[in-house]
Design a protein around this motif. Sequence first.
Motif, mmCIF file in Angstrom:
data_model
loop_
_atom_site.group_PDB
_atom_site.id
_atom_site.type_symbol
_atom_site.label_atom_id
_atom_site.label_comp_id
_atom_site.label_asym_id
_atom_site.label_seq_id
_atom_site.Cartn_x
_atom_site.Cartn_y
_atom_site.Cartn_z
ATOM 1 N N ARG A 16 0.816 -1.204 0.000
ATOM 2 C CA ARG A 16 0.000 0.000 0.000
ATOM 3 C C ARG A 16 0.862 1.273 0.000
ATOM 4 O O ARG A 16 0.338 2.375 -0.029
ATOM 5 N N GLU A 37 -0.434 1.822 -7.940
ATOM 6 C CA GLU A 37 -0.203 1.195 -6.635
ATOM 7 C C GLU A 37 0.723 -0.010 -6.796
ATOM 8 O O GLU A 37 0.578 -0.809 -7.718
ATOM 9 N N SER A 75 1.573 -9.284 -0.315
ATOM 10 C CA SER A 75 0.276 -8.901 0.254
ATOM 11 C C SER A 75 -0.917 -9.566 -0.415
ATOM 12 O O SER A 75 -1.997 -9.609 0.173
ATOM 13 N N ASP A 101 -5.044 -4.529 6.984
ATOM 14 C CA ASP A 101 -4.409 -3.375 6.337
ATOM 15 C C ASP A 101 -3.104 -3.754 5.646
ATOM 16 O O ASP A 101 -2.553 -2.956 4.883
ATOM 17 N N PHE A 104 -3.748 -7.456 0.480
ATOM 18 C CA PHE A 104 -4.469 -7.094 -0.742
ATOM 19 C C PHE A 104 -5.347 -8.298 -1.054
ATOM 20 O O PHE A 104 -4.900 -9.280 -1.655
ATOM 21 N N ASP A 130 -14.282 -7.981 5.860
ATOM 22 C CA ASP A 130 -13.814 -6.724 5.277
ATOM 23 C C ASP A 130 -14.968 -6.073 4.530
ATOM 24 O O ASP A 130 -15.599 -6.704 3.682
ATOM 25 N N ARG A 132 -14.673 -3.611 2.505
ATOM 26 C CA ARG A 132 -14.227 -3.220 1.171
ATOM 27 C C ARG A 132 -13.160 -4.200 0.710
ATOM 28 O O ARG A 132 -12.169 -4.427 1.398
ATOM 29 N N GLU A 134 -10.257 -5.406 -1.942
ATOM 30 C CA GLU A 134 -9.311 -4.774 -2.872
ATOM 31 C C GLU A 134 -9.639 -5.130 -4.323
ATOM 32 O O GLU A 134 -9.694 -4.256 -5.188
ATOM 33 N N LYS A 155 -17.335 -0.286 -7.634
ATOM 34 C CA LYS A 155 -16.067 0.434 -7.613
ATOM 35 C C LYS A 155 -16.314 1.929 -7.461
ATOM 36 O O LYS A 155 -15.638 2.608 -6.674
ATOM 37 N N ARG A 161 -12.005 -1.861 -4.752
ATOM 38 C CA ARG A 161 -11.010 -0.929 -5.290
ATOM 39 C C ARG A 161 -10.682 -1.232 -6.750
ATOM 40 O O ARG A 161 -10.380 -0.323 -7.518
ATOM 41 N N TYR A 162 -10.715 -2.501 -7.110
ATOM 42 C CA TYR A 162 -10.386 -2.916 -8.474
ATOM 43 C C TYR A 162 -11.337 -4.032 -8.898
ATOM 44 O O TYR A 162 -11.877 -4.761 -8.049
#
Length: 300
Positions: A16, A37, A75, A101, A104, A130, A132, A134, A155, A161-162
């Motif tokens: 991250r 990222e 990750s 945290d 991923f 979780d 959210r 990744e 998204k 996120r992806y």
Amino acid sequence: MAAAVGAGLAVTGNARQPQGVAPAGRMHTRPIPSSGEALGVIGVGTWQTFDAGPGEAERAPLREVLQVLFAAGGSVIDSSPMYGRSEEVAGDLLAGLKAHDRAFVATKVWTRGRDEGIAQMRRSMQLLRDERIELMQVHNLVDWRTHLRTLRAWKAEGRIRYLGITHYTSSAYDELESVMRSEKPDFVQLNYSLADRAAERRLLPLAAERGIAVLVNQPFGGGGLLRELAGTPLPGWAGDIGCTSWAQVLLKYALGHPAVTCVIPGTSRPRHMADNCRAGTGVIPDEDMRKQMTAWWDKR
């Protein structure tokens, strides 16, 4: 030139964080094209390996697998509702380690219909603990048109996120190519190994052209390549790229392709995770070395 660190590689201790330089021996990273990222180039798949019961004896090695991955600078943890209890186990372990945290987390939607897909993805979030995710992927392209519409909305809302698409066999490459051209997902996950190089012909170049991150599954051919190579001495060139095991050779071959973002071999054994992570450090094969590797494989 026999080998070189691959283009676009950096080293960092946390996926991250921005790309940067970390202490020697840390895992290389590569950027997600759609965002920049950085991701550690070795992750872990959970098919079969994380489908474990609730007992401490079953889960302790898996907890250590994740600890080894994180300590090495990796990750990516890839799962699916198809993988039995793997999502639940991964979620429980991450919660116990307070490591969401550092992870991923990538999982998948594997059903048909909009409402069914939404229900399944919500359940995955509950199991993974979780709110959210990744990366949410359409597993094996099942009802991909329906699910990609949902994923684009999710998204935009920040629930994921992806978004991505996956398959595990070259028989699906024509359809994967079509979706990559028409939809441009953030990620594509596909099978690729020293013994299965079909993705090199069109899909990996297309991913590079379209700015799509690539997760590689089955780098060991489902484990068959390691069994096939067991007892075979490492060739002299393996030392030129810092390899001390066949697992490292196979992983470094995949990483040698510049379109590959991260390789996700599955394991339930901490020592295998540590061995895999070492493939993400040091010298990465350049094109000349990759040709030498394929020539050796084809002639053995």
